[in-house]
Write an enzyme that holds these catalytic residues in place. Structure first.
Site: not given
Ligand code: NAD
Ligand code: 0WE
Length: 261
Positions: A154, A161
């Site tokens: 990720y 995020k």
């Protein structure tokens, strides 16, 4: 729950998009919707969804460009006098950033693009929509657990995020005086277009279901229902908040104690 309310929905790519589950639930609860799409390549897929939900307005908006955002909101302003909120369901990092060791693969350019498209665009859309936003309007974005815990691949999206979640809190602080609420949903992994290129996504879903208290992953409909709630007056006391819709995964450190021989 959303009768007589008008919302802008971004991030609709196809019927598998989280934005699709959100639009379906919001329309079912009475909302009138307008869709912003990234470019004309998406039109063929999203037109039938818009038709089904009775949405007449589809407007192009590439959030990497201030010009494109300006143009889109000029057009929105000519069609709608005011709106009750906006759903930001957009995230992107170049694919070379999302496979391999974080330290090795992360570049200045990859970092910049990920943060620009996945976090700054929420601020940009909040600014652009502000003149149209009613008192009691709601803004909503979509985040992921990678913002607060590391996981393989990720990578820089986790950093973006984390920024998006801070963005949610700062927008909430800034817009609260106008009665505008700003929230995020942290969704569990779902097989969408954005997930389709991701290495080993299927085994990730299995691991997730194993550890989640509900013993399964979540659907876009389940995310959509919470989105409809957070955008409604039922959630009038909630702002700056990250709500997990992940079958409880983030609350569980281990599923079962592995058998020792
Ligand atoms: P998706 O591919 O269906 O949606 C991503 C959307 O981002 C697409 O509609 C795409 O057009 C849009 N987009 C990308 N760059 C853009 C740009 N420059 N301008 C305008 N739009 C742009 O995938 P999704 O999984 O529905 O993703 C929606 C959101 O949910 C993203 O923020 C994603 O990070 C988040 N999320 C996804 C999952 C998951 O497992 N699928 C889990 C948690 C959070
Ligand atoms: O936020 C996301 C999707 C993020 C994403 C995915 C892509 C793939 C295609 C952003 N940009 C791109 N760019 C591309 O070119 N998710 C939460 C889903 C997701 O993506 C992962 C995950 C999970 C979960 C990537 C690696 C590891 C786990």
């Amino acid at each position: 729950m959303l009768n007589n309310k008008k919302f802008i929905i971004t991030g609709l790519a196809n019927k598998f998009s989280i934005a699709s589950g959100i639009a379906k639930s919001m329309a079912a609860h009475g909302a009138e919707l307008l869709f912003l799409y990234q470019n004309e390549r998406f039109l063929k897929k999203i037109k039938p969804i818009a038709d089904e939900l009775g949405a007449e307005l589809l407007i192009e908006c590439d959030v990497s460009s201030d010009k494109s955002i300006d143009r889109a909101f000029k057009e929105i302003g000519s069609k709608w006098e005011n709106i009750d909120g906006l759903v930001h369901s957009i995230g992107f990092a170049p694919s070379d950033q999302l496979e391999g060791d974080f330290t090795e693969v992360t570049t200045r350019e990859g970092f910049q693009i990920a943060h620009d498209i996945s976090s700054y665009s929420f601020t940009a859309l909040a600014k652009a929509s502000l003149p149209l936003l009613n008192k009691n309007a709601a803004l909503l974005t979509l985040t992921y657990l990678g913002s607060i815990q590391s996981l393989p691949n990720y990578n820089v999206m986790g950093l973006a995020k984390a920024s998006l979640e801070a963005n949610t809190r700062f927008l909430a602080a800034s817009l609260g005086k106008r009665g505008i609420r700003v929230n995020a949903i942290s969704a569990g992994p779902i097989k969408t277009l954005a997930a389709s290129g991701v290495k080993d996504f299927r085994s990730m879903l299995t691991e997730y279901a194993d550890r989640a208290p509900l013993g399964r992953t979540v659907t876009t409909e389940e995310v959509g229902n919470v989105a409809a709630f957070l955008c409604s007056d039922l959630a009038s006391g909630i702002t700056g908040e990250i709500t997990y819709v992940d079958a409880g995964f983030n609350t569980s450190a281990m599923s079962t104690i592995p058998k020792t021989e």
